[in-house]
Design a protein around this motif. Sequence first.
Motif, mmCIF file in Angstrom:
data_model
loop_
_atom_site.group_PDB
_atom_site.id
_atom_site.type_symbol
_atom_site.label_atom_id
_atom_site.label_comp_id
_atom_site.label_asym_id
_atom_site.label_seq_id
_atom_site.Cartn_x
_atom_site.Cartn_y
_atom_site.Cartn_z
ATOM 1 N N HIS A 143 0.819 -1.209 0.000
ATOM 2 C CA HIS A 143 0.000 0.000 0.000
ATOM 3 C C HIS A 143 0.857 1.266 0.000
ATOM 4 N N LEU A 144 1.971 1.230 0.712
ATOM 5 C CA LEU A 144 2.870 2.387 0.697
ATOM 6 C C LEU A 144 3.413 2.638 -0.709
ATOM 7 N N ALA A 145 3.569 1.557 -1.470
ATOM 8 C CA ALA A 145 4.074 1.675 -2.837
ATOM 9 C C ALA A 145 2.974 2.001 -3.839
ATOM 10 N N GLY A 146 1.710 2.065 -3.378
ATOM 11 C CA GLY A 146 0.603 2.391 -4.265
ATOM 12 C C GLY A 146 -0.001 1.187 -4.968
ATOM 13 N N PHE A 147 0.250 -0.013 -4.450
ATOM 14 C CA PHE A 147 -0.271 -1.227 -5.092
ATOM 15 C C PHE A 147 -1.517 -1.710 -4.360
ATOM 16 N N ALA A 148 -2.643 -1.744 -5.072
ATOM 17 C CA ALA A 148 -3.873 -2.308 -4.536
ATOM 18 C C ALA A 148 -3.920 -3.768 -4.952
ATOM 19 N N TRP A 149 -3.882 -4.681 -3.990
ATOM 20 C CA TRP A 149 -3.743 -6.106 -4.287
ATOM 21 C C TRP A 149 -5.023 -6.663 -4.902
ATOM 22 N N GLY A 176 -4.228 -7.231 -9.090
ATOM 23 C CA GLY A 176 -3.643 -6.012 -8.552
ATOM 24 C C GLY A 176 -3.638 -4.848 -9.532
ATOM 25 N N ASP A 177 -3.337 -3.683 -8.971
ATOM 26 C CA ASP A 177 -3.274 -2.468 -9.786
ATOM 27 C C ASP A 177 -2.331 -1.489 -9.092
ATOM 28 N N LEU A 178 -1.463 -0.878 -9.870
ATOM 29 C CA LEU A 178 -0.467 0.042 -9.315
ATOM 30 C C LEU A 178 -0.893 1.482 -9.570
ATOM 31 N N HIS A 179 -0.884 2.294 -8.500
ATOM 32 C CA HIS A 179 -1.291 3.695 -8.567
ATOM 33 C C HIS A 179 -0.172 4.571 -7.987
ATOM 34 N N LEU A 182 -2.534 5.301 -2.966
ATOM 35 C CA LEU A 182 -3.838 4.698 -2.701
ATOM 36 C C LEU A 182 -4.665 5.597 -1.793
ATOM 37 N N SER A 183 -5.966 5.609 -2.036
ATOM 38 C CA SER A 183 -6.868 6.319 -1.143
ATOM 39 C C SER A 183 -7.154 5.436 0.073
ATOM 40 N N GLN A 184 -7.713 6.015 1.104
ATOM 41 C CA GLN A 184 -8.080 5.233 2.279
ATOM 42 C C GLN A 184 -9.119 4.175 1.916
ATOM 43 N N GLY A 185 -10.033 4.511 1.012
ATOM 44 C CA GLY A 185 -11.049 3.558 0.586
ATOM 45 C C GLY A 185 -10.441 2.351 -0.107
ATOM 46 N N GLN A 186 -9.423 2.564 -0.939
ATOM 47 C CA GLN A 186 -8.756 1.451 -1.610
ATOM 48 C C GLN A 186 -8.042 0.556 -0.602
ATOM 49 N N ARG A 187 -7.412 1.178 0.383
ATOM 50 C CA ARG A 187 -6.707 0.393 1.397
ATOM 51 C C ARG A 187 -7.701 -0.403 2.245
ATOM 52 N N ASP A 192 -10.391 -5.348 4.068
ATOM 53 C CA ASP A 192 -11.623 -6.104 4.311
ATOM 54 C C ASP A 192 -11.591 -7.441 3.567
ATOM 55 N N LEU A 193 -11.066 -7.436 2.341
ATOM 56 C CA LEU A 193 -10.908 -8.688 1.598
ATOM 57 C C LEU A 193 -9.967 -9.637 2.329
ATOM 58 N N ALA A 194 -8.871 -9.089 2.860
ATOM 59 C CA ALA A 194 -7.909 -9.915 3.595
ATOM 60 C C ALA A 194 -8.574 -10.568 4.800
ATOM 61 N N ARG A 195 -9.373 -9.799 5.529
ATOM 62 C CA ARG A 195 -10.047 -10.333 6.718
ATOM 63 C C ARG A 195 -10.979 -11.487 6.352
ATOM 64 N N VAL A 196 -11.792 -11.276 5.325
ATOM 65 C CA VAL A 196 -12.746 -12.307 4.915
ATOM 66 C C VAL A 196 -12.022 -13.535 4.374
ATOM 67 N N ASN A 197 -11.028 -13.320 3.513
ATOM 68 C CA ASN A 197 -10.308 -14.439 2.908
ATOM 69 C C ASN A 197 -9.569 -15.271 3.947
ATOM 70 N N ILE A 198 -8.875 -14.596 4.869
ATOM 71 C CA ILE A 198 -8.087 -15.315 5.864
ATOM 72 C C ILE A 198 -8.979 -16.098 6.820
ATOM 73 N N SER A 199 -10.047 -15.482 7.262
ATOM 74 C CA SER A 199 -10.983 -16.205 8.132
ATOM 75 C C SER A 199 -11.539 -17.429 7.427
#
Length: 410
Positions: A143-149, A176-179, A182-187, A192-199
Motif C-alpha cells: 500500500h505504501l508503494a501504491g499497489f492495490a492487491w 492487482g493495480d499500481l497507482h 492509494l486512497s483510504q477507501g482502496q486500502r 476487508d478482503l484480507a479479513r474475509v479471505n483469511i478467516s
Amino acid sequence: MALQISATNPEHPALLLELPWDVPLEEWPEEYLVPLPRGISRHVVRYSRAGDEVIAVKELAERPALREYELLRDLDRIGIPAVDPLAVVTGRTDADGAPLESVLVTRHLGGSMPYRSMFETTMRPATMHRLMDALAVLLVRLHLAGFAWGDCSLSNTLFRRDAGAYAAYLVDAETGDLHPQLSQGQREYDLDLARVNISGELLDLEASGALHPSVDPIEFGMEICARYRGLWDELTRTSVYPAGKYHYIERRIRRLNDLGFDVAEMQIEHASNGDTVSFVPKVVDAGHHQRQLLRLTGLDTEENQARRLLNDLESWMATQEDYAPGDPLGARPEVLAHRWVREVFRPTVRAVPPELRGAMDPAEIYHQLLEHRWYLSERAQHDIGLDTAVEDYIKNILPKAGETLLPTTD
C-alpha cells in the motif's frame, strides 16, 4: 500465431523452449515436473526446471498473463517482496493446432512454503501470529508503494524463514493495480478482503482438523486488520525531529517493538528544519537478534540485550555519511558495525570503572547505559547524549544499586 516467449533475461527463451508447450499444463509428463508443494490456485500451476533454475508455470489467458508479468516487473523495480517474473509464453497450440492458454513463468522462491503445507502439522498459535504479522508487513509495504492487491489471502502468499526472519511474498498479482498513491477507501477494501479471505481459509483448516484448537479463525482474520492499522499509523505518521533529539527516534522504535515488529532499515534525511525518519519493518523469530548481532559485531549476548544494541547500532549507522543501503559505493553494514564497536561500544563500556561493574558483562553494561540515557532524555525532553548518561550512571546509579542496578529486560 507462432509460439512467442517474452523474457526478462535473454538466456531464458532458449532454456524454456525445451519444455512441452504443445501439451496442456495439467497433462505435463512427470519428467518435466519438480515435486514441490503447491498452494490452492484458480489456475493450473506446475513447477519445472529451466536450466539450473526451478520455475513456477501458471496457465492463464494471454491478456492477464501479460498484465501480471508487467505488474510483477514493476513490483520488482520498487523492491516489493514478490515472486520474480521470468517470462510469458503466448501463441501455444497443441499437436492438432488447437490453441492453448498462455503461461506466466516465475522463479520459484527458494525455501518458501504455501500456507497449507505449513499447516500439515498443527502450527502453534505463536507461530501463526508471526505469520499474520509478516502478511501485515507485506500489505503495508504494498500500500505504501501504491499497489492495490485486490485479493490478499494466505493462498496468494508464500512464507519464508530466513535466518530467523519471517517474510511474506506476493505470489499472485493478477487482480492487482499500481497507482501513484492509494486512497483510504482502496486500502480499506484490500484490508476487508484480507479479513474475509483469511478467516475463510482458517475455517477450512479447522474443518480438516489442521488448525490448533485454541485458534479462532474469525479473531485471526480480524487480527491482521489491527496489526495492519497499528503498523500503518506508526510508519506513515510524519515526524520531523529537531537535531540532537534522537531519543524521539528511539521512542518510535520502541513503539514498533511493542507492536511486535523490528526495524529492518532506517533512513534519516537531514534538513534545515529537522531530521525526517522513515522505517522499514520486519518480523523475526526467537534468537534472531543474537545471531544478527554476533554476525555483524562478534558480540555474543542475550536476546533482549542484542535487540537493544542492534537498535542503537541501526540509529548510529543512519547518522553516518557513508551509510547508503543498497548503494554498492556505500559502506557495508559489517564495516559500519565494527566501527561502532571500536568507536562507540568499547569506549563507552571502558568508561565504567571495573570495580563498579560487579557481575555485569560488557553487553549488559552497555544495555544498562542505553536504558539510563533513555530515562534521562525522557525526563529532560531532549537527548542528553551518551557521555552525560555514563557520567550520571557512574555517579548516581552504580554506588546505590550495587550489582542489581536497573531492572534488566532479559
